[in-house]
Structures are given as C-alpha cells and as structure tokens.
Design an enzyme around this catalytic site. Sequence first.
Site, mmCIF file in Angstrom:
data_model
loop_
_atom_site.group_PDB
_atom_site.id
_atom_site.type_symbol
_atom_site.label_atom_id
_atom_site.label_comp_id
_atom_site.label_asym_id
_atom_site.label_seq_id
_atom_site.Cartn_x
_atom_site.Cartn_y
_atom_site.Cartn_z
ATOM 1 N N ASP A 22 -2.584 -5.681 -10.268
ATOM 2 C CA ASP A 22 -2.808 -4.248 -10.059
ATOM 3 C C ASP A 22 -4.207 -3.818 -10.511
ATOM 4 O OD1 ASP A 22 -1.953 -1.685 -9.277
ATOM 5 O OD2 ASP A 22 0.055 -2.063 -10.042
ATOM 6 N N ASP A 59 0.458 3.872 -2.918
ATOM 7 C CA ASP A 59 1.867 3.445 -2.909
ATOM 8 C C ASP A 59 2.678 4.100 -1.799
ATOM 9 O OD1 ASP A 59 1.007 2.225 -5.172
ATOM 10 O OD2 ASP A 59 2.633 2.967 -6.451
#
Length: 375
Positions: free
Chosen positions: A126, A183
């Site tokens: 990430d 997302d």
Amino acid sequence: MIKNIPPMGWNTWNTFAEKINEELVLSSAEQLVSSGLKKVGYEYVVIDDCWSLRERDRSGALVPDPEKFPHGMKYVADALHKMGLKFGMYSCCGGMTCASYPASLNHEYADARAFARWGVDYLKYDYCFKPSSVDGKALYRRMGTALSGCGRDILFSGCSWGSDNTHEWIGTTGANIWRSTGDIVDTWDSVKSIIKQQYAILPYGGVGCFNDMDMLIVGMHGKGHVGLKGCTDDEYRLHFAAWCMLASPLMIGCDVRNMDETTKEILTDPVLLSIAKDERGNRPYFFHNWNNDDWTIFVRLLANGDIAVGFFNLSDSGVDLWLSADDIGVPDFSGKTLSGVEAYSGASVRAVNGVLSKELAPHSCAVWRLQVKNK
Ligand code: GAL
C-alpha cells in the site's frame, strides 16, 4: 517473475476489513475449493490490512496478532498450500499501514525475508503514510528489489491508487500488478467511475504489469466493510465483464461462504474467464460511439486470433450500440466475417452486413468472444 495472466483469488478487505482471523481465512479458502472457484482459477487467498500486532517485537519483526492468527502465518500458508491455493499478505511502503498497523518503511529487506519464510506467494503493498520527503517510486523499487532477492517467487501487487503518476514508473519496480484508482465501494457509481478512469491508461496494462482496477464487489449486495448501497445483478455482471475485458486482477471481495447462485455464475462465466486469462495479454482498446463516453466498446485481440468485443452501456437510458467489423480489423473485402458466443447468456452472435449491434438496457453489457471466419 513475469506473470502471464492477471492473478485471481479472494481478499479479506472488502467484506471483513479488520474483522479477520485464521478461521475466517481457512474456511473461506475451503469454500473456494468446494464451490469450484479454485478450479476455474481463483487461487490466491490474500489477507489484507490489520493482521499484525500494533507494534513490532523487540528484534524489529512484524508479529501476527496471536488472537487473530494463533498459529502464526506459516501455519496459514501451509494449510492453504495443502488445499492447492496460494497465500497473499499485505504491507505498506509508509511507516504505518492505512489502518495504522506497522508497515515496511526501512524494514523492507527483513520483512521480505519474513514473508518468504512464512510461505507467502503474493504481497499487496500500500501507499499510506509515505513520508513526503521520499519518492514513492524509490520505496516501491526498494521492496521490489527485496522481494526479488528473498528466495521465493512472490507476486508484487503495488497499491498506490494511481498516485504520483504511478503508470509512468510502476513497470520499473518489479511490480506484477498496479492499482490504478482509489478504493472501490459496493455502488454502481464506483464501478462506473473506475471504468471511466481506465480510458486514459489502457496503454499501461497487460503482461508485465497488469492494471489492477481493485477487488471485485460482485455479490456483496451492500454487506460488509465497503458494502454501502450494493448493485443490481446486471450491474455486477457489467462490473465483472469490464474487469475481464480490461485484464484486471480478479480478486473476489464478497463473503464466499455465503454466495448466492447468481454470484457464482457471474464469477465463473466461461466466456469471460477465457478472455480474462488470455495469455497473449494484448492491450484492449476502445470506441466511444456518438461522442458519449457512457457508451463504450472495448475490444481485445486474443492469443488464438479470436477477438473479444464488449459493448458497455454505463448510461441511465437504453441504447442501441453498433460496431463495424472493419473498425476492428475485419473489412468486408477480406472475405471474412465475425461470429461467436455471448458471455453469460451463451447466445450465438454474428456480424450482419459487417456490423455487430445490440440493444442494451441501462447499466448493462454484452461481451462476445468472436472468431474470424470465411464468409
Ligand atoms: C487502502 C487500499 C485498500 C485496502 C486498505 C487497507 O489503501 O487501497 O485496498 O488495502 O488500504 O487499509
């Protein structure tokens, strides 16, 4: 190592976020096997954020939370491998993960070695808490180098959400896949927005470093962490078809232990999976009819000379879409025509007078695997 097809599997995040544990992971894995999902290619089981303790131990190592994973990660890996599955884990290039657990900044080599020791086959990496003083690409190159030398073939899944022009440098980091957008959430608007963000970056995908459009929301129906409103089954069909046409990884995000039949049918559609798993990895291209970018046609030349064509109606009204075979390399004078089979319905289709056409309801699609045949 280069992966010829985008990875397929299941990831804990969309439904479970921090509510994860060994029992959930292994029972979901069993479900992948018994439902037949593994057989059609869903092989990676990925534990996302929130798997570790909040602090590293005194030696600086990441420690799996003993309440969630009482037997540790090697145990999980061994159990998954015994089922014929592969094991994915998660870390982050910043000082903390997005959910504020310890991450790999300045621990890249030790963490990569630990992942290798545990039997990890896939690392999602990430971009949260990246220090502003360091280039993201430098940190991704560092983890890419650490993974390359860790003694195990670990798929490197970059997750920098397209930030800092990721598409320009991700291919230099050793990443096998790269997240191109923010997302996903379980709504039609989210699916539509992710698809529309792909138009500009289609040239930056395919074999080498697949463009990851994020985990699937098919079958979530508003339940779980990114659950929100949910989508209709037709919207889920369109979502899955777009991810397949555009060679995105296919990581299931719903609770596979409680899937309905329609969800299973969508996720296992043989026509779409044959396109998604096409090894040639030719880049898709697109047409916008009548200058309306809600009416999109994606096309991809497949390894055996078939052509995948997908008509997508992202708009809120019905539309009659059409495409000339000449525009995708099959002119009338070639003596060739197109015919094939439609995803989901299995209906046969053929070009009539050199044209493919289809009436589409709002938020629906038609995808075909077409053969180029003599007239
Ligand atoms: C986000 C990432 C999500 C999920 C989450 C975990 O940055 O895009 O897919 O991994 O972090 O905190």
